[in-house]
Design an enzyme around this catalytic site. Structure first.
Site, PDB file in Angstrom:
ATOM      1  N   GLU A  91       0.581  -1.134  -0.263  1.00 32.34           N
ATOM      2  CA  GLU A  91       0.082   0.016   0.145  1.00 32.34           C
ATOM      3  C   GLU A  91       1.161   1.225   0.071  1.00 32.34           C
ATOM      4  O   GLU A  91       2.260   1.271   0.861  1.00 32.34           O
ATOM      5  CB  GLU A  91      -0.911   0.183   1.213  1.00 32.34           C
ATOM      6  N   HIS A 131      -3.969  -2.818  -8.631  1.00 34.39           N
ATOM      7  CA  HIS A 131      -5.119  -3.780  -7.676  1.00 34.39           C
ATOM      8  C   HIS A 131      -6.006  -3.230  -9.242  1.00 34.39           C
ATOM      9  O   HIS A 131      -7.328  -4.268  -9.651  1.00 34.39           O
ATOM     10  CB  HIS A 131      -5.826  -2.669  -6.812  1.00 34.39           C
TER      11      HIS A 131
HETATM   12 ZN   LIG Z   1      -6.478  -1.074  -3.658  1.00 37.30          ZN
END
Ligand SMILES: [Zn+2]
Length: 235
Positions: A91, A131
């Site tokens: 992240e 993602h």
């Molecule tokens: Zn994500």
């Protein structure tokens, strides 16, 4: 590389025998690093990632790589639907499209590069994806401002380098939606995802200029040539 360990309990075991082959990039899409770190460590949230990288380059290790972190959600890549078992998730702190999307600072990208190298030296990673690649209908992260090209030039992931033949083939292809859809699927995108979302996801990763042109949802000869090049490189 500076590392701080923070414990998140939002993980379980990878499916039997699955070793991670995908390195999956995200942005946090939240107002602050602290808020994101808290959420990734909050049992109630049921979300996590193996690592979190702040905009200043600080790296937080949240979950051991051997465990299955919960970052991909409902996802698909090349027939695989348990992307959490198949991947290591990073992240990157960024407010995201909802709260003020901006470029990822050099310090953050540099830390990401070092961390990615470390991960790839001890795992058999064959795909570096966003993602949005594995969940094109739901997700836009890390987005069109993420510098995939630079990362590929440093040896993490791939970047298109279409040949003359691929440009020629692309000219013919861009007239035929069916053939183009099959090419996206053969690379790995979900065959049942909406076509426009797949095209947009591909552009976010491999042809971000389409966002400047405002043509992110439409294929063109340039994007097709890039897709052909990427498929050649992943063969
Ligand atoms: Zn994500």
């Amino acid at each position: 590389m500076f590392f701080e360990t923070y414990k998140s309990l939002n993980y379980d075991e990878r499916s039997d025998g699955v070793v991670p082959y995908i390195l999956l990039m995200h942005y946090t899409g939240m107002e602050t690093m602290e808020a994101a770190r808290e959420r990734l460590c909050d049992l109630e949230s049921k979300v996590s990632a193996h690592y979190l990288i702040d905009e200043d380059g600080s790296i937080y290790s949240l979950i051991p790589e051997s465990k299955r972190a919960w970052h991909a959600g409902a996802s698909y890549w090349h027939g695989d639907i348990d992307i959490n078992s198949a991947s290591i998730g990073i992240e990157l702190v960024n407010k995201g499209h909802e709260f003020g999307y901006r470029a990822f600072p050099d310090a953050q990208m540099q830390s990401l590069l070092e961390l990615s190298r470390k991960i790839m030296s001890s795992n058999n990673i064959t795909h570096v994806l966003g993602h949005s690649d594995v969940a094109p209908e739901r997700k836009a992260d890390p987005g069109e401002l993420f510098n995939w090209q630079w990362l590929a030039e440093q040896g993490i992931g791939i970047w298109p380098d279409p040949t003359d033949e691929e440009f020629e083939q692309a000219q013919k292809l861009s007239c035929n939606d069916y053939d183009v859809e099959r090419l996206f699927t053969s690379f790995g995108y979900n065959p049942i995802a909406a076509y426009i979302d797949v095209v947009t996801a591909f552009h976010r990763h491999f042809y971000p200029e389409a966002f400047i042109n405002g043509t992110e949802g439409q294929v063109c000869a340039q994007s097709m040539a890039r897709l052909l090049s990427i498929i050649r490189q992943t063969r």
